[in-house]
Each structure stands twice: as C-alpha cells, then as structure tokens.
Design a protein around this motif. Structure first.
Motif, short mmCIF file in Angstrom:
data_model
loop_
_atom_site.label_atom_id
_atom_site.label_comp_id
_atom_site.label_asym_id
_atom_site.label_seq_id
_atom_site.Cartn_x
_atom_site.Cartn_y
_atom_site.Cartn_z
N PHE A 101 50.50 -38.45 -111.32
CA PHE A 101 49.77 -37.19 -111.40
C PHE A 101 50.54 -36.17 -112.23
O PHE A 101 50.00 -35.56 -113.15
N PHE A 102 51.83 -35.99 -111.92
CA PHE A 102 52.58 -34.96 -112.62
C PHE A 102 52.79 -35.30 -114.08
O PHE A 102 52.72 -34.42 -114.94
N ASP A 103 53.00 -36.56 -114.40
CA ASP A 103 53.15 -36.98 -115.79
C ASP A 103 51.88 -36.68 -116.57
O ASP A 103 51.93 -36.15 -117.69
N ILE A 104 50.74 -36.97 -115.98
CA ILE A 104 49.46 -36.69 -116.63
C ILE A 104 49.28 -35.18 -116.82
O ILE A 104 48.96 -34.71 -117.91
N LEU A 105 49.50 -34.42 -115.76
CA LEU A 105 49.33 -32.97 -115.80
C LEU A 105 50.23 -32.33 -116.86
O LEU A 105 49.77 -31.54 -117.68
N LYS A 106 51.50 -32.68 -116.84
CA LYS A 106 52.45 -32.07 -117.76
C LYS A 106 52.14 -32.43 -119.22
O LYS A 106 52.09 -31.56 -120.08
N SER A 107 51.91 -33.72 -119.48
CA SER A 107 51.68 -34.13 -120.87
C SER A 107 50.37 -33.57 -121.40
O SER A 107 50.31 -33.11 -122.56
N LEU A 108 49.31 -33.55 -120.59
CA LEU A 108 48.04 -33.00 -121.07
C LEU A 108 48.10 -31.48 -121.22
O LEU A 108 47.44 -30.92 -122.10
N THR A 109 48.89 -30.82 -120.39
CA THR A 109 49.06 -29.36 -120.53
C THR A 109 49.72 -29.04 -121.87
O THR A 109 49.24 -28.18 -122.62
N ILE A 110 50.77 -29.74 -122.19
CA ILE A 110 51.47 -29.51 -123.46
C ILE A 110 50.59 -29.88 -124.64
O ILE A 110 50.45 -29.12 -125.60
N GLU A 111 49.97 -31.04 -124.56
CA GLU A 111 49.09 -31.50 -125.64
C GLU A 111 47.91 -30.55 -125.82
O GLU A 111 47.58 -30.16 -126.94
N GLY A 112 47.29 -30.16 -124.72
CA GLY A 112 46.14 -29.26 -124.79
C GLY A 112 46.52 -27.89 -125.34
O GLY A 112 45.77 -27.29 -126.11
N TYR A 113 47.69 -27.39 -124.96
CA TYR A 113 48.12 -26.08 -125.44
C TYR A 113 48.45 -26.12 -126.92
O TYR A 113 48.01 -25.26 -127.69
N CYS A 114 49.20 -27.11 -127.33
CA CYS A 114 49.63 -27.17 -128.74
C CYS A 114 48.48 -27.47 -129.69
O CYS A 114 48.56 -27.14 -130.87
N THR A 115 47.42 -28.08 -129.20
CA THR A 115 46.27 -28.36 -130.06
C THR A 115 45.17 -27.32 -129.92
O THR A 115 44.16 -27.40 -130.63
N SER A 116 45.35 -26.35 -129.03
CA SER A 116 44.36 -25.28 -128.90
C SER A 116 44.54 -24.28 -130.05
O SER A 116 45.60 -24.22 -130.69
N GLU A 117 43.52 -23.50 -130.31
CA GLU A 117 43.62 -22.49 -131.35
C GLU A 117 44.74 -21.50 -131.05
O GLU A 117 45.53 -21.15 -131.91
N ILE A 118 44.82 -21.07 -129.79
CA ILE A 118 45.86 -20.12 -129.40
C ILE A 118 47.25 -20.73 -129.58
O ILE A 118 48.14 -20.11 -130.15
N GLY A 119 47.44 -21.96 -129.09
CA GLY A 119 48.74 -22.60 -129.22
C GLY A 119 49.13 -22.84 -130.67
O GLY A 119 50.28 -22.64 -131.06
N ALA A 120 48.16 -23.25 -131.47
CA ALA A 120 48.44 -23.58 -132.87
C ALA A 120 48.67 -22.34 -133.73
O ALA A 120 49.31 -22.42 -134.77
#
Length: 149
Positions: A101-120
């Motif tokens: 669970f935590f591996d999924i949560l952490k990796s998707l949080t980072i991936e989702g943030y860095c690929t979002s318009e705000i993150g990018a």
C-alpha cells in the motif's frame, strides 16, 4: 477521495510551491487504480486504506481526515518505517503479492505530482525540449530540475 487527498498532502505538502492536494494528485491516483492497476495492486491499495483508517481509529479515536497535522505525519512515518528494505525477500514478496500500500501511495503521489501541470510548472522548470543531454550536471542553489514531455 478525501482520504487520498489528505494522504498525498502529507507526502507533498504546500510550502512555497503548491502541494499534492492542490495539484489534484488524488484524482490521478484514483484514475490509475481504477484503470491501470493490476487486481493485486488494487486490492493492496484498498485494503491499505482500510487498515490505515482502522489504525487511526484505534490510536487516535478518529479517522485520518480528522487527525491533527502531527498525527498525520506520525501515521505516514509509521507506514514508511514499516515499509521494509529492498532485499531479495522484499522483491519476491512484491512479485507474489504486488506492491505494498505505502509503495503504491508514495510512488503514485510523486508521479502524479511531477506530471501534473502544477508540479511541472511550479516545482520543476518546464522546458519543452531541454537541449543537449548532459548525463552528470550540478544544479545551482535554488535551481529547479526539469520537467519535459
């Protein structure tokens, strides 16, 4: 959705740049889990959310969303500390049972943030084409990493 948004905000909080909640990372995670994850990962994630809420009820007498900022950080730190090490046994377990669970949560949080318009655009320095490939480089103080497409 609210629970996932609160979890992602603890992992990437608002500071001088917007946090994961403002970048709508929770929507990215939900869409990924519904449309892209394996059944193992989906079940691990949903069961992890249930276990997290149960732990919060047992330890703090309320759910994660009602925890104080300090309690939320404690919960995430406990998940991270219990996450385990990258050993041959962990790799075998991941292969058989899927990511935790935590591996999924952490990796998707980072991936989702860095690929979002705000993150990018707010966290990373957006350049459509960053130029010459330099394998090893030093960043200047305050310089952002690049977000490219």
């Amino acid at each position: 959705s609210t629970l996932i948004a609160e979890l992602t905000e603890v992992i990437i909080p608002s500071t001088t740049s917007p946090g994961a909640k403002e970048a709508l990372v929770h929507e990215y995670i939900i869409r990924y889990m519904e449309e892209c994850s394996s059944m193992k990962e989906y079940n691990n994630f949903v069961n992890g959310l249930k276990d997290l809420q149960e732990d919060c009820e047992n330890n703090y007498n309320h759910n994660f969303e009602k925890c104080t900022a300090v309690e939320k950080i404690e919960v995430i730190e406990n998940l991270d500390n219990n996450h385990g090490t990258i050993s041959i046994l962990t790799k075998i377990s991941n292969k058989l049972q899927g990511r935790s669970f935590f591996d999924i949560l952490k990796s998707l949080t980072i991936e989702g943030y860095c690929t979002s318009e705000i993150g990018a655009t707010k966290l990373l320095a957006y350049q459509l084409i960053p130029g010459k490939y330099i394998p090893i480089t030093n960043l200047k103080a305050g310089q952002k990493a690049w977000a490219t497409k």
